[in-house]
Design an enzyme around this catalytic site. Structure first.
Site, PDB file in Angstrom:
ATOM      1  N   SER A 257      38.356  60.973  11.203  1.00 40.83           N
ATOM      2  CA  SER A 257      37.416  61.409  12.234  1.00 40.83           C
ATOM      3  C   SER A 257      37.771  62.834  12.643  1.00 40.83           C
ATOM      4  O   SER A 257      38.731  63.417  12.139  1.00 40.83           O
ATOM      5  CB  SER A 257      37.508  60.489  13.448  1.00 40.83           C
ATOM      6  OG  SER A 257      38.711  60.764  14.137  1.00 40.83           O
ATOM      7  N   LYS A 258      36.998  63.348  13.582  1.00 48.20           N
ATOM      8  CA  LYS A 258      37.185  64.713  14.093  1.00 48.20           C
ATOM      9  C   LYS A 258      38.632  64.975  14.514  1.00 48.20           C
ATOM     10  O   LYS A 258      39.127  66.093  14.403  1.00 48.20           O
ATOM     11  CB  LYS A 258      36.277  64.937  15.308  1.00 48.20           C
ATOM     12  CG  LYS A 258      34.961  65.574  14.942  1.00 48.20           C
ATOM     13  CD  LYS A 258      35.023  67.094  15.108  1.00 48.20           C
ATOM     14  CE  LYS A 258      34.017  67.866  14.306  1.00 48.20           C
ATOM     15  NZ  LYS A 258      34.476  68.519  13.132  1.00 48.20           N
ATOM     16  N   ARG A 259      39.273  63.917  15.019  1.00 52.16           N
ATOM     17  CA  ARG A 259      40.662  64.087  15.464  1.00 52.16           C
ATOM     18  C   ARG A 259      41.556  64.624  14.353  1.00 52.16           C
ATOM     19  O   ARG A 259      42.573  65.251  14.597  1.00 52.16           O
ATOM     20  CB  ARG A 259      41.243  62.732  15.905  1.00 52.16           C
ATOM     21  CG  ARG A 259      40.930  62.303  17.293  1.00 52.16           C
ATOM     22  CD  ARG A 259      41.617  61.002  17.611  1.00 52.16           C
ATOM     23  NE  ARG A 259      41.256  59.957  16.644  1.00 52.16           N
ATOM     24  CZ  ARG A 259      42.098  59.377  15.809  1.00 52.16           C
ATOM     25  NH1 ARG A 259      43.361  59.697  15.817  1.00 52.16           N
ATOM     26  NH2 ARG A 259      41.686  58.446  14.969  1.00 52.16           N
TER      27      ARG A 259
END
Ligand code: GLU
Length: 530
Positions: A257-259
């Site tokens: 994910s974006k993380r």
């Protein structure tokens, strides 16, 4: 359509950019089509009017093109099964609904949203959970239903899950034999009251009408598959082979994910990854040639990709491996190919250099690990410098090709180019890295100044042709008579000309600049820094 010809599709919804997971699905479909002499179809699933945008369609198409995933049918490549946007296929869904009506496989449902919500709430409170639509309207007589339709009462169309149907079974090419209990399937909506098809219905109509033989997609769709199989059966159409691809996880074992950083293909492009490296890397997220080989050029991928070697184990996205691979692919380019691929960053390097002040400046050393430390002021690239840089690039391609051997060995990503090569475009100005100035100039003092003066003599002598090996030899020869270590002799020259004690090969860089500029930098440093 030829009988038995493999036909696969990538079917993105333009509700966002093309992400890593989508790109991996696209690559698997594309490579599978190529390896089997089949067709690769790109279909845009834009039936969600609120979340689909033309801008996203454009981004997806550009990302596919950049990755080099050419499609045989799809937007811009018309074929026998178009249109390739779902919004253009509404009549095909209506036709399929008519067929389902004739086959008595659907029924109209007049239950309102409020009624359904109330039933759901009640089931959750008293029955320990909602197990789907309770089939109230399934028992309406056709005549009664027709009266209500004719009276204009809003209704959806639901699929009749056949009575007595056993579990829904299929043999997934990746997950193996799968079985879903029929009891878990409620009478799903196929057509909404506004006349738009649901996702499961549209996908089955399209895959069926487009002659798709293999549906290769993310395993987030696994639970849709038994529902879709019921629709194929209701339509009396053959069920394709399914292959569901496992998840992609970040290095911490959590869903990517974006993380974890960049997730869209566009971001990777902007960060200077090569499309060939990207395709190779993504192909290995869940597939392997033999469990060992990591460098698999796209031609080989297109020959040897097979679903048998797709694993159901989750794949780990390891950016360190991608960086390594990108470096390998960079080193395999010819100088001309590199200039082509690196054009935006080479222009940026020139623009940065042109924008630097025509003076000697000492700039704080970048300290990414300590953001509170003084950081170098980023040089503001002016419009004018950018225009000049683009023009300069256009007119000097051959010169830019000579930069390739200077940096190719160490380059991981193309976006490192501006910082590494801007010094070539400073003219007579110098942006000196503070740490380098401290260590090489100030700590050594007179010794460094003496070294600079001596090198100046060699580089300034008009008898010396402007050639790297000769200039290097002559400078090196100074070490003994001056009683200096080579490092003490050459590092000051490196910092004065390149601005940093770490730079591309010194003399190869020097000869790519004008002699007068190089001499001016040395003079300025001697005059202003000591
Ligand atoms: N449009 C769906 C999505 O983007 C894909 C549908 C499919 O592959 O069956 O997730």
């Amino acid at each position: 359509m030829e009988n038995n010809k493999v036909r696969v599709r990538f079917a993105p919804s333009p509700t966002g950019k093309l992400h890593i997971g989508g790109a991996r699905t696209a690559i698997f479909n594309w490579a599978f089509a190529r390896a089997n002499g089949g067709d690769f179809i790109l279909r845009i699933e834009d039936t969600d009017p609120e979340r689909s945008t033309e801008e996203n369609v454009d981004i997806i198409l550009k990302a596919m093109e950049w990755l080099g995933l050419d499609w045989d049918e799809g937007p811009g490549v018309e074929g026998p099964c178009g249109p390739y946007f779902q919004t253009g296929r509404m009549d095909t869904y209506r036709e399929a609904l008519e067929l389902l009506k004739q086959r008595d496989a659907v029924y109209p449902c007049f239950c309102t949203k409020e009624e359904l919500d109330a039933k759901r709430r009640q089931a959750e409170e008293t029955e320990g959970g909602y197990s789907g639509y309770d089939r109230t309207c399934r028992s309406l007589s056709p005549a009664e239903a027709q009266v209500r339709i004719d009276a204009g009462e809003p209704h959806v169309w639901r699929l009749k899950v056949p009575d007595g149907h056993g579990p829904i079974e299929f043999d997934d090419a990746v997950y193996g034999p799968m079985s879903f209990p029929i009891e878990a399937m409620d009478d799903m909506i196929v057509m909404r009251s506004d006349g738009t098809p649901t996702y499961n219905f549209a996908v089955v109509c399209d895959d069926s009408n487009m002659g798709i033989t293999h549906v290769i997609r993310g395993d987030d769709h696994l639970s849709n598959t038994p529902r879709q199989i019921l629709i194929y059966e209701a339509l009396g159409r053959p069920v394709p082979q399914f292959a569901h691809l496992s998840m992609i996880l970040g290095p911490d074992g959590k869903k990517l994910s974006k993380r974890h950083g960049a997730t869209s293909v566009g971001e990777y492009r902007q960060r200077g990854y090569l499309p060939d490296a990207m395709v190779n890397f993504l192909a290995l997220l869940g597939w392997s040639l033999d469990g060992e080989t990591t460098l698999i050029p796209r031609e080989q991928l297109c020959r040897e990709f097979s679903l048998e070697r797709v694993t159901k184990k989750d794949a780990i996205f390891d950016e360190t491996k991608l960086d390594w691979m990108n470096g390998v692919y960079i080193r395999e380019l010819s100088a001309a190919q590199w200039v082509e691929a690196a054009a935006p960053w080479l222009i940026e390097a020139a623009a940065l250099g042109f924008s630097a002040p025509d003076a000697v400046q000492i700039v704080p050393t970048a300290n990414p690990s300590d953001p509170s430390a003084p950081q170098p002021e980023p040089i503001q690239v002016t419009e004018d410098a950018l225009a000049r840089a683009a023009e300069y690039f256009g007119a000097h391609r051959a010169w830019f090709e000579q930069l390739y051997p200077l940096v190719s060995e160490r380059l991981v990503r193309l976006d490192e180019i501006p910082a590494k090569l801007a010094f070539l475009f400073w003219g007579t100005g110098c942006q000196l890295d503070e740490k380098s100035v401290n260590k090489v100039f100030w700590k050594e003092g007179a010794l460094a100044e003496e070294a600079l003066r001596a090198c100046f003599e060699v580089l300034g002598s008009q008898d010396n042709p402007w050639e790297a090996p000769l200039l290097e030899q002559q400078c090196r020869d100074l070490a003994e008579p001056l009683g200096m270590k080579l490092k003490n002799l050459l590092q000051p020259l490196r910092v004065a000309v390149c601005g940093n004690m770490v730079s591309p090969p010194l003399f190869e860089s020097i000869v790519l600049m004008d002699r007068s500029e190089v001499l001016a930098r040395i003079t300025n440093v001697i005059g202003k820094v000591f």
